[in-house]
Write an enzyme that holds these catalytic residues in place. Sequence first.
Site, PDB file in Angstrom:
ATOM      1  CB  VAL A   1      -0.960   0.010   1.215  1.00 56.15           C
ATOM      2  CG1 VAL A   1      -1.886   1.224   1.138  1.00 56.15           C
ATOM      3  CG2 VAL A   1      -1.796  -1.269   1.268  1.00 56.15           C
TER       4      VAL A   1
ATOM      5  CB  ILE B   1     -15.677   0.313  -0.657  1.00 60.61           C
ATOM      6  CG1 ILE B   1     -15.388  -0.860  -1.601  1.00 60.61           C
ATOM      7  CG2 ILE B   1     -17.155   0.654  -0.670  1.00 60.61           C
ATOM      8  CD1 ILE B   1     -16.039  -2.169  -1.154  1.00 60.61           C
TER       9      ILE B   1
ATOM     10  N   GLY C   1      -1.354 -15.719  -4.416  1.00 60.66           N
ATOM     11  CA  GLY C   1      -0.942 -14.606  -3.548  1.00 60.66           C
ATOM     12  C   GLY C   1      -2.076 -13.994  -2.752  1.00 60.66           C
TER      13      GLY C   1
ATOM     14  CG  ASP D   1      -9.105  -8.860   7.471  1.00 62.30           C
ATOM     15  OD1 ASP D   1      -8.294  -7.948   7.662  1.00 62.30           O
ATOM     16  OD2 ASP D   1      -9.928  -8.851   6.524  1.00 62.30           O
TER      17      ASP D   1
ATOM     18  CE  LYS E   1     -10.685  -5.744   6.125  1.00 62.46           C
ATOM     19  NZ  LYS E   1     -10.579  -6.696   5.005  1.00 62.46           N
TER      20      LYS E   1
HETATM   21  N1  LIG Z   1      -2.546  -4.854   1.063  1.00 62.68           N
HETATM   22  C1  LIG Z   1      -3.814  -4.495   1.027  1.00 62.68           C
HETATM   23  O1  LIG Z   1      -4.498  -4.674   0.022  1.00 62.68           O
HETATM   24  C2  LIG Z   1      -4.437  -3.821   2.224  1.00 62.68           C
HETATM   25  C3  LIG Z   1      -5.819  -3.521   2.191  1.00 62.68           C
HETATM   26  C4  LIG Z   1      -6.396  -2.840   3.278  1.00 62.68           C
HETATM   27  C5  LIG Z   1      -5.615  -2.519   4.369  1.00 62.68           C
HETATM   28  N2  LIG Z   1      -4.294  -2.869   4.387  1.00 62.68           N
HETATM   29  C6  LIG Z   1      -3.516  -2.498   5.561  1.00 62.68           C
HETATM   30  O2  LIG Z   1      -2.471  -1.637   5.160  1.00 62.68           O
HETATM   31  C7  LIG Z   1      -1.344  -1.805   6.003  1.00 62.68           C
HETATM   32  C8  LIG Z   1      -0.131  -2.117   5.137  1.00 62.68           C
HETATM   33  O3  LIG Z   1      -0.380  -3.301   4.403  1.00 62.68           O
HETATM   34  P1  LIG Z   1       0.550  -3.769   3.202  1.00 62.68           P
HETATM   35  O4  LIG Z   1      -0.203  -4.811   2.479  1.00 62.68           O
HETATM   36  O5  LIG Z   1       1.070  -2.612   2.449  1.00 62.68           O
HETATM   37  O6  LIG Z   1       1.740  -4.472   4.012  1.00 62.68           O
HETATM   38  P2  LIG Z   1       3.191  -4.814   3.482  1.00 62.68           P
HETATM   39  O7  LIG Z   1       3.205  -5.002   2.006  1.00 62.68           O
HETATM   40  O8  LIG Z   1       3.712  -5.920   4.335  1.00 62.68           O
HETATM   41  O9  LIG Z   1       4.000  -3.483   3.795  1.00 62.68           O
HETATM   42  C9  LIG Z   1       4.397  -3.095   5.068  1.00 62.68           C
HETATM   43  C10 LIG Z   1       5.772  -2.469   4.924  1.00 62.68           C
HETATM   44  O10 LIG Z   1       6.149  -1.874   6.149  1.00 62.68           O
HETATM   45  C11 LIG Z   1       7.519  -2.157   6.341  1.00 62.68           C
HETATM   46  N3  LIG Z   1       7.856  -2.037   7.746  1.00 62.68           N
HETATM   47  C12 LIG Z   1       7.675  -2.932   8.748  1.00 62.68           C
HETATM   48  N4  LIG Z   1       8.108  -2.437   9.914  1.00 62.68           N
HETATM   49  C13 LIG Z   1       8.603  -1.211   9.648  1.00 62.68           C
HETATM   50  C14 LIG Z   1       9.196  -0.193  10.431  1.00 62.68           C
HETATM   51  N5  LIG Z   1       9.399  -0.359  11.731  1.00 62.68           N
HETATM   52  N6  LIG Z   1       9.599   0.942   9.830  1.00 62.68           N
HETATM   53  C15 LIG Z   1       9.409   1.126   8.510  1.00 62.68           C
HETATM   54  N7  LIG Z   1       8.814   0.194   7.704  1.00 62.68           N
HETATM   55  C16 LIG Z   1       8.443  -0.957   8.273  1.00 62.68           C
HETATM   56  C17 LIG Z   1       7.684  -3.547   5.810  1.00 62.68           C
HETATM   57  O11 LIG Z   1       9.046  -3.836   5.527  1.00 62.68           O
HETATM   58  P3  LIG Z   1       9.522  -5.392   5.423  1.00 62.68           P
HETATM   59  O12 LIG Z   1       8.699  -5.991   4.332  1.00 62.68           O
HETATM   60  O13 LIG Z   1      10.956  -5.288   5.124  1.00 62.68           O
HETATM   61  O14 LIG Z   1       9.203  -5.991   6.769  1.00 62.68           O
HETATM   62  C18 LIG Z   1       6.841  -3.490   4.542  1.00 62.68           C
HETATM   63  O15 LIG Z   1       7.569  -2.996   3.443  1.00 62.68           O
HETATM   64  C19 LIG Z   1      -1.734  -2.917   6.991  1.00 62.68           C
HETATM   65  O16 LIG Z   1      -2.228  -2.349   8.164  1.00 62.68           O
HETATM   66  C20 LIG Z   1      -2.840  -3.658   6.257  1.00 62.68           C
HETATM   67  O17 LIG Z   1      -3.726  -4.326   7.127  1.00 62.68           O
HETATM   68  C21 LIG Z   1      -3.689  -3.510   3.350  1.00 62.68           C
END
Ligand SMILES: NC(=O)c1ccc[n+]([C@@H]2O[C@H](COP(=O)([O-])OP(=O)(O)OC[C@H]3O[C@@H](n4cnc5c(N)ncnc54)[C@H](OP(=O)(O)O)[C@@H]3O)[C@@H](O)[C@H]2O)c1
Length: 384
Positions: free
Chosen positions: A11, A129, A180, A194, A198
Amino acid sequence: MKIGVVGLGTVGYGVVEILTNEKQRLEKTINQEVTIKYGCGLEEVDLPEEIIYTKDYHDVINDPEVDVVVELIGGTTIAKDIILSAINNKKHVVTANKALLAHDGKEIFKAAKENDVHIFYEASVGGGIPVLVSQKESLIANNTKEIVGILNGTTNFILTLMENENLDFDEALTIADGLGYVEANPALDLDGIDAAHKICILAQNGFHQYIDFDKIKAVGIRNITKTDMDYAKKLGYRFKMIAQAKEVNDGIGIDVAPTLVNRNELVASVMDSYNVVEIDNDYVNNIIYYGRGAGRYVTASAVVSDIIKTSQQEKWSHDYPDCQHVYPITKSKYYIRASKPLDVDYETYYSEKADHIYITHEMELDEITTRLNDEDYVIFKVRG
Ligand SMILES: NC(=O)c1ccc[n+]([C@@H]2O[C@H](COP(=O)([O-])OP(=O)(O)OC[C@H]3O[C@@H](n4cnc5c(N)ncnc54)[C@H](OP(=O)(O)O)[C@@H]3O)[C@@H](O)[C@H]2O)c1
């Protein structure tokens, strides 16, 4: 406006891309500069050269120039520190972190109020949404009566595969994982946690009460078999993982449960990884929001909208009392399958091979469990 994006994963990187691509138009819309000052992640990624990369989120939350901190690392520990520290440093916060808000929303919203900063979290429910903003702004004239949703795309994808391809749960899970769709911790999706995060956030927004997340009962989809899917189909239903919340006499009825939904209902037609939220209220009545609940740009779109909204004056109020009683919603019709006839009141009965299938009238779960006592049976909720 100067922004710090913490977390440059799925994100976070999408937010950087959208803000970069749409910069001029967004600046024109709010009549001010929109600049990402920091991109903060554990590993360096390609960033536009004007963005400062840092590994240390303290650089972001302690910089007096930063107006908006965008927390996109997920989890409930470091993310909480980032958000609370940013708020205490008088910075607006945007997050997509449903787990954190479901557990600690009350503390975070209180801190935001005390520091007179915005906290926006549209992407935490239903991805792109715009359902929370609708509840908070467009539907403000209404009292919410009921919220029903398919809020987890992974489980909806698995259920769709099971039904369309005639697969059992494990087979569908393997395919979803290969594509994935399944998170590192699959329990969050598969066990309904999850979706519970929500519906907790939606219910708080809709009913204006803080709901203790630990009291929300969530049942996942692991126990749905091919056999029950086939019978559901034959009886005109389809399995969906339904998150539901409604006001009951002295509290809120709220739960997540695999449910047979009548195939004629709109909610039943929501397939693959799509999400739906249906809100019933007193003046507009039923409203249905449908769309993609996850994905880089889908989610980043909601985050960017929130970032832009921090330029507005008016803060969202989260001045809610605690919900006194949180109940699972146990009054329902039920699907029951047993290997011998049962003594139960029903509106539909079907028998095939050695199976006896009942769709009951609407009744309390207790009535069924008491009456069936030691009998061996499989039971699911039925809607519609
Ligand atoms: N993906 C979706 O479609 C989606 C949808 C709705 C809500 N969300 C929410 O959005 C948030 C992010 O999700 P995401 O899918 O983007 O997760 P993600 O792909 O795992 O990204 C999280 C990032 O944060 C980094 N990170 C972890 N600890 C950190 C720190 N202390 N300082 C700086 N960066 C750090 C991680 O690095 P490493 O990978 O190196 O650990 C990773 O690159 C979550 O709360 C999730 O529930 C996601």
